[in-house]
Design an enzyme around this catalytic site. Sequence first.
Site, PDB file in Angstrom:
ATOM      1  N   GLU A 281      -0.702  13.337  -0.728  1.00  0.00           N
ATOM      2  CA  GLU A 281      -2.013  14.016  -0.853  1.00  0.00           C
ATOM      3  C   GLU A 281      -2.836  13.200   0.085  1.00  0.00           C
ATOM      4  OE1 GLU A 281      -3.400  13.590  -4.858  1.00  0.00           O
ATOM      5  OE2 GLU A 281      -3.863  11.409  -4.625  1.00  0.00           O
TER       6      GLU A 281
ATOM      7  N   LYS B 240      -5.530  10.830   1.884  1.00  0.00           N
ATOM      8  CA  LYS B 240      -6.104   9.413   1.700  1.00  0.00           C
ATOM      9  C   LYS B 240      -7.545   9.585   2.141  1.00  0.00           C
ATOM     10  CE  LYS B 240      -5.436   4.376   2.183  1.00  0.00           C
ATOM     11  NZ  LYS B 240      -6.992   4.160   2.359  1.00  0.00           N
TER      12      LYS B 240
ATOM     13  N   ASP C 109     -11.270   8.250   2.884  1.00  0.00           N
ATOM     14  CA  ASP C 109     -11.929   7.167   3.463  1.00  0.00           C
ATOM     15  C   ASP C 109     -13.098   6.888   2.615  1.00  0.00           C
ATOM     16  OD1 ASP C 109     -11.970   4.618   4.759  1.00  0.00           O
ATOM     17  OD2 ASP C 109     -12.209   5.473   6.524  1.00  0.00           O
TER      18      ASP C 109
ATOM     19  N   TYR D 177      -7.754  10.833  -8.270  1.00  0.00           N
ATOM     20  CA  TYR D 177      -6.450  10.645  -7.997  1.00  0.00           C
ATOM     21  C   TYR D 177      -5.513   9.739  -8.735  1.00  0.00           C
ATOM     22  CZ  TYR D 177      -8.336   6.897  -5.198  1.00  0.00           C
ATOM     23  OH  TYR D 177      -8.977   5.731  -4.840  1.00  0.00           O
TER      24      TYR D 177
ATOM     25  N   LYS E  78      -0.477   5.979   7.292  1.00  0.00           N
ATOM     26  CA  LYS E  78      -1.758   5.834   8.040  1.00  0.00           C
ATOM     27  C   LYS E  78      -1.655   6.947   9.098  1.00  0.00           C
ATOM     28  CE  LYS E  78      -4.850   3.220   6.334  1.00  0.00           C
ATOM     29  NZ  LYS E  78      -4.784   1.945   6.593  1.00  0.00           N
TER      30      LYS E  78
ATOM     31  N   CYS F 188     -10.091 -28.098  22.817  1.00  0.00           N
ATOM     32  CA  CYS F 188     -11.111 -27.302  21.981  1.00  0.00           C
ATOM     33  C   CYS F 188     -12.424 -27.031  22.170  1.00  0.00           C
ATOM     34  CB  CYS F 188     -11.024 -28.442  20.525  1.00  0.00           C
ATOM     35  SG  CYS F 188     -12.182 -27.277  19.317  1.00  0.00           S
TER      36      CYS F 188
ATOM     37  N   CYS G  44     -14.886 -29.230  19.530  1.00  0.00           N
ATOM     38  CA  CYS G  44     -14.953 -30.560  19.290  1.00  0.00           C
ATOM     39  C   CYS G  44     -14.612 -31.424  20.374  1.00  0.00           C
ATOM     40  CB  CYS G  44     -14.312 -31.115  18.037  1.00  0.00           C
ATOM     41  SG  CYS G  44     -12.663 -30.880  18.394  1.00  0.00           S
TER      42      CYS G  44
ATOM     43  N   CYS H 114      -6.069 -27.033  18.030  1.00  0.00           N
ATOM     44  CA  CYS H 114      -6.878 -28.235  18.308  1.00  0.00           C
ATOM     45  C   CYS H 114      -6.423 -29.597  17.481  1.00  0.00           C
ATOM     46  CB  CYS H 114      -8.517 -28.127  17.752  1.00  0.00           C
ATOM     47  SG  CYS H 114      -9.382 -29.463  17.495  1.00  0.00           S
TER      48      CYS H 114
ATOM     49  N   CYS I  95     -13.280 -31.981  13.794  1.00  0.00           N
ATOM     50  CA  CYS I  95     -13.656 -30.776  14.287  1.00  0.00           C
ATOM     51  C   CYS I  95     -14.709 -29.833  13.336  1.00  0.00           C
ATOM     52  CB  CYS I  95     -12.524 -30.063  14.803  1.00  0.00           C
ATOM     53  SG  CYS I  95     -12.715 -28.479  15.566  1.00  0.00           S
TER      54      CYS I  95
HETATM   55  S1  IVH Z   1      -3.667   5.994  -5.181  1.00  0.00           S
HETATM   56  C1  IVH Z   1      -2.119   2.358  -7.415  1.00  0.00           C
HETATM   57  N1  IVH Z   1      -4.576   8.049  -3.885  1.00  0.00           N
HETATM   58  O1  IVH Z   1      -6.895   3.774  -0.699  1.00  0.00           O
HETATM   59  C2  IVH Z   1      -2.697   2.781  -6.251  1.00  0.00           C
HETATM   60  N2  IVH Z   1      -5.533   6.061  -3.336  1.00  0.00           N
HETATM   61  O2  IVH Z   1      -5.581   1.519   0.839  1.00  0.00           O
HETATM   62  C3  IVH Z   1      -3.605   3.784  -6.472  1.00  0.00           C
HETATM   63  N3  IVH Z   1      -7.176   6.009  -1.757  1.00  0.00           N
HETATM   64  O3  IVH Z   1      -7.284   1.340  -3.055  1.00  0.00           O
HETATM   65  C4  IVH Z   1      -4.120   4.685  -5.165  1.00  0.00           C
HETATM   66  N4  IVH Z   1      -7.289   8.158  -1.258  1.00  0.00           N
HETATM   67  O4  IVH Z   1      -8.943   3.399  -2.902  1.00  0.00           O
HETATM   68  C5  IVH Z   1      -4.499   6.610  -3.769  1.00  0.00           C
HETATM   69  N5  IVH Z   1      -5.291   9.810  -2.664  1.00  0.00           N
HETATM   70  C6  IVH Z   1      -5.228   8.497  -2.761  1.00  0.00           C
HETATM   71  C7  IVH Z   1      -6.228   7.637  -2.038  1.00  0.00           C
HETATM   72  C8  IVH Z   1      -6.389   6.405  -2.473  1.00  0.00           C
HETATM   73  C9  IVH Z   1      -7.910   6.849  -1.067  1.00  0.00           C
HETATM   74  C10 IVH Z   1      -7.653   4.639  -1.747  1.00  0.00           C
HETATM   75  C11 IVH Z   1      -7.714   3.839  -2.890  1.00  0.00           C
HETATM   76  C12 IVH Z   1      -6.694   2.703  -2.617  1.00  0.00           C
HETATM   77  C13 IVH Z   1      -6.945   2.297  -1.092  1.00  0.00           C
HETATM   78  C14 IVH Z   1      -5.824   1.819  -0.656  1.00  0.00           C
END
Ligand code: IVH
Length: 701
Positions: free
Chosen positions: A130, A132, A134, A241, A329, A423, A426, A441, A447
């Site tokens: 699914e 991710k 932001d 999630y 990612k 450095c 210092c 250094c 320093c």
């Molecule tokens: S599962 C045990 N599902 O990404 C881990 N996380 O970079 C539970 N995040 O800390 C996370 N979308 O804040 C999960 N579909 C998704 C997500 C998700 C965003 C975030 C979450 C996590 C962070 C890690």
Amino acid sequence: MDSTPYRDIPVDALEADQAAAELAALAAEIAGHDAAYHQHDAPVISDAAYDALRRRNAAIEDRFPELKRDDSPSDRVGAAPATGFRKVRHALPMLSLGNAFDEADVTEFLARIRRFLNLEPDAALAILAEPKIDGLSASLRYEEGVLALAATRGDGSEGEDVTANVRTIADIPQRLPADAPRVLEVRGEVYMTRQDFRALNERREAAGEPVFANPRNSAAGSLRQLDPTVTAGRPLRFFGYSWGEVSAPFAETQSDARRKLDAWGFQLNEPAALCDDVASLMAHYGRIMAERADLAYEIDGVVYKVDRLDWQQRLGFVSRAPRWAVAHKFPAEQAQTRLNRIFIQVGRTGALTPVADLEPVTVGGVVVSRATLHNEDEIRRKDVREGDTVLIQRAGDVIPQVLGIVAERRPPDSVEFAYPDHCPECGSLAIREEGEVVRRCTGGLICPAQAVERLRHFVSRDAFDIEGLGDKHIRAFHAEGLVKGPADIFRLEERDGEVAPPMAEREGWGERSAANLFRAIADRRRVPLDRFIYALGIRQIGQATARLLARHYGSLPDWRSAMVAAADRAGEAYADLTGIDQIGPSVADDLIGFFAEPHNLSVMEALEDVLTVEDVVDQTVGDSPLAGKTIVFTGGLESMSRPEAKAMAETLGAKVAGSVSKKTDFVVVGADAGSKATKARDLGLTVLSEADWLAMIGRTG
Ligand code: IVH
């Protein structure tokens, strides 16, 4: 508290000089009571007596307005909490995710799971994929179906109580249907859509307020508002999630759990798909990437999760990330800009790092004005020069990097960059040892840059996590001699005003911010051993290693004496240290080197005077036969993989060592075990067969 001779004189009868003395005394007294109440939760007078002091202060100011002091208590709100949000400990830690960047990483993710679970090559392994999102993660705790507590992630163990703010988010159900577990912590992401973010920024711009850099910052800034009515005016949303504590299991698979969350009124992030191999995961990833620009909100990758929850349970987690999930990612975003200058940063271990000072440019929604150039070889290899146009890349949370130069745009008068051999901070010689890429250094303690970096590390989020003590302040406090070493931080309050102006009178500070800082520091006087070890900033000792050490040695005195003793490379303590799984000779050398430096020992002593370092308490059930024991696995096991056996032993409170010594309690001997089994028998240790091991952990073979 009658602390002046004039306290009994009615306000109307006070002479001007008496009034001035009274105002000074009242300001100090009231500030003291505020500190006792807000910072230490320990008021020393009744509320009525406190109010009387404030009233007298106000009455005197009324009569002698010209005597009103700059630090007058009337200008301070007495009742507001000193720091914004109450801290809350998560019932179960909020984890983060490991990253995958390409197909090879995804393949390895699946292979590792198969190895860990000992799956047959053709056994099905369903993975839910699914988007991710932001945003920022939050945990919503429902008790008896009612939203009882909402917390931010914080450092994963402890977050901030944002319940009042979360109640204003329309996406979040206030109540759950009757079939939801009695206790249920729903975890997910608070975020803002792109459109809402743009509209909010337009409003802010029109009002002359600073704009947010991207939807993520905007969501974070909106959630962390002290006044919930401000949050209510911000268009925040929530996707569920995952979950934390639950009073009863409510699903067997991740997809099942998604359906439940949906039924209970949570929004889910789409498109999700159940995949069964690398090819189908890559296909779904491609689909989400193609749809990315059309999504209403920002995403930065795709999360893959093992669907079966019993498998998730067995897989558990390493450090702070589950073995059963990974974030795939999206490729990094790139941009071109002018490199104005190359400057050298000196780190806490003396490492010189070249940094590019850039003409600010937006990359993936964030304004970038600095990028790392890694080291001198990289500069030479890429022939990066001041004045060049460079290609930079930013991926996720990592520091932006300079990928290379745009040759056609090089100015005709450009000159090769001369890397310093001293450095810049210092002036000490900076040397590069044989086989090392890093120049360091040699100034050590003299320093200032190293000292400041060590302090910065010490107060950073994963170390002592002292809020409100930013880089700027540390640099200033260090330059003025106010904070020379970490222990001085804990003396700031008691020494306030001794050598420099009181904190509250410094530029940019006031009563409130000074009180907040002192409170944040006071809150950290008790610290778990692993954070303490990490905070020392020893080379190669990151959080994970610090945890290993803390668990292995249990207390600060035991750890310290073991590290001093380990200097004898032929002795027992050294063998014990290098016997810890994942600690090799190089890490051991850095630890021993740290303890061989008398200055470091005095820094630790000074810290012990002002702190309480907590021993590691075994979180495992006391009756586990493995609690506190050291175990070594050798040879192959049939019923479970080595990683699973190791994880299981650790969950039950054991330390897993890589080699056998007199301190080993159990040696589990599998098929084709070699010299370790022989050594165990020679030393007369308890040797367990696979069946014994399974019996010990309560499983049948
Ligand atoms: S599962 C045990 N599902 O990404 C881990 N996380 O970079 C539970 N995040 O800390 C996370 N979308 O804040 C999960 N579909 C998704 C997500 C998700 C965003 C975030 C979450 C996590 C962070 C890690």
